[in-house]
Design a protein around this motif. Sequence first.
Motif, PDB file in Angstrom:
ATOM      1  N   ILE A  12       2.334   1.837  -3.541  1.00  0.00           N
ATOM      2  CA  ILE A  12       1.323   2.308  -4.483  1.00  0.00           C
ATOM      3  C   ILE A  12       1.008   3.776  -4.246  1.00  0.00           C
ATOM      4  CG2 ILE A  12      -1.128   2.108  -5.071  1.00  0.00           C
ATOM      5  CD1 ILE A  12      -0.741  -0.946  -4.738  1.00  0.00           C
ATOM      6  N   TYR A  31      -5.686  -4.290  -9.479  1.00  0.00           N
ATOM      7  CA  TYR A  31      -5.390  -4.072  -8.062  1.00  0.00           C
ATOM      8  C   TYR A  31      -6.540  -4.592  -7.212  1.00  0.00           C
ATOM      9  CZ  TYR A  31      -1.500  -0.695  -8.682  1.00  0.00           C
ATOM     10  OH  TYR A  31      -0.309  -0.075  -8.969  1.00  0.00           O
ATOM     11  N   ASP A  91       0.836  -1.200   0.000  1.00  0.00           N
ATOM     12  CA  ASP A  91       0.000   0.000   0.000  1.00  0.00           C
ATOM     13  C   ASP A  91       0.872   1.251   0.000  1.00  0.00           C
ATOM     14  OD1 ASP A  91      -2.056  -1.804   0.172  1.00  0.00           O
ATOM     15  OD2 ASP A  91      -2.685  -1.230   2.201  1.00  0.00           O
ATOM     16  N   GLN A 147      -6.385  -1.130  -2.808  1.00  0.00           N
ATOM     17  CA  GLN A 147      -5.202  -0.512  -3.405  1.00  0.00           C
ATOM     18  C   GLN A 147      -5.570   0.373  -4.594  1.00  0.00           C
ATOM     19  OE1 GLN A 147      -2.275  -3.645  -4.111  1.00  0.00           O
ATOM     20  NE2 GLN A 147      -1.435  -3.287  -2.071  1.00  0.00           N
TER      21      GLN A 147
END
Length: 300
Positions: free
Chosen positions: A235, A274, A232, A278
Motif C-alpha cells: 500500500i 481499508y 502495508d 492502512q
Amino acid sequence: MSRKIGIVTVLYNSESVLEEFFETLGKQTYKNFVLYVVDNLSPDGSLVLSKKLADQYQYDTVIIENSENFGVAKGNNIGINRAIADGCDLVLLSNNDIALESESIEKLLFGLDTHDADMVVPKIYFYGTNKIWAAGGGFNKRNGITVQYGQEEDDRGQFNTDKKVIYAPTCFMLIKKEVFSSVGMMDENYFVYYDDTDFVYRALNKNKKTLWYISNSVIYHNESTSTGKMSDFSIRFLWRNLVYFSLKNYNSFYASYIVIYNFLYVLIMLYFRYPKNQWLIALKAYKEGFNLYLNKRTVR
C-alpha cells in the motif's frame, strides 16, 4: 548464430517459487541464454537454493550477491548492466514467481522479429488456472492507473491475436539491448512498483519504441510472493509511486487532475475499504510521493 539473451531476475523471499522457475527454464527450446540472479539480501533461503539449483541445471547462471536490499529497480539495473557487459544481445526481465511453457522464450523472440518490435511480452495466466493475468495492457485515463488486458477473464481465445500495446508489466519482458541506450535504466527512486510502468512509459512515449503482446507465448504467474498482496508495504509503495510517476511523466494539467482524483479516492473511498492503519499509510504515502518528486535525484 542465435542471439544471446540475458535473463535478469531479482531475488527477495523467493524460496518457495524458485525450483519451478529454474526447472521450466531448463526445459526451454531456446537454449542460448544466461540467467542472472540478483539477490537483494533476501532474508529467506533464496540465495542458498539458487546456488544449489544453478549447480543442478546445465544452463549458464551468474549469481550476484548485493550487500543490502536495493529494491527491484536497482536490482534489475545491476542485472541489466551485467548482461549487456557480458555481450548479451537482448535482456529478458523476469520475475521468478513464474512457470514457463517449453517454447515461451522461443515464441517471444519470434514475435519480436515478426513485428520488428523493441520489446515484447507473453500471455500471462494466473498460476494453475485458465484465467488471464495479463494480455498486454494500457492506462485508465480517468485515474491514470495501469490496466492489464483480460485480467480475471477465462481464456476463450479472445486474446489470441498479437497486438501492439501501450503498457505491460515487466514480469516477463524481452527487450533489445539498444533500448537501454536511448531510454536509460530503471528509475531507482521507485524501489518497487511503478518502476516498470515508468520505464515502459518513457520507452514508448518519449523515445518512440514499440511494445507488442505475443499471444502464443505463455507463462503462469504466482503474483505477490515477495511483498505480500495488499500488505502495508504494498500500500505504501503503490500510492507513493503513483504520485511520483504522475508528477514526473504526465503534463502538468493531467498530473494535477490525476493526483487530486486519486487523493479524493484514498481520502473518501478507501476510508471504508481499508483498515484504519492502512488508510493512514496510504495518506502518508501520498505526501511521501510529493516529497520524492520535489527532492528527487537526477533521473531520465
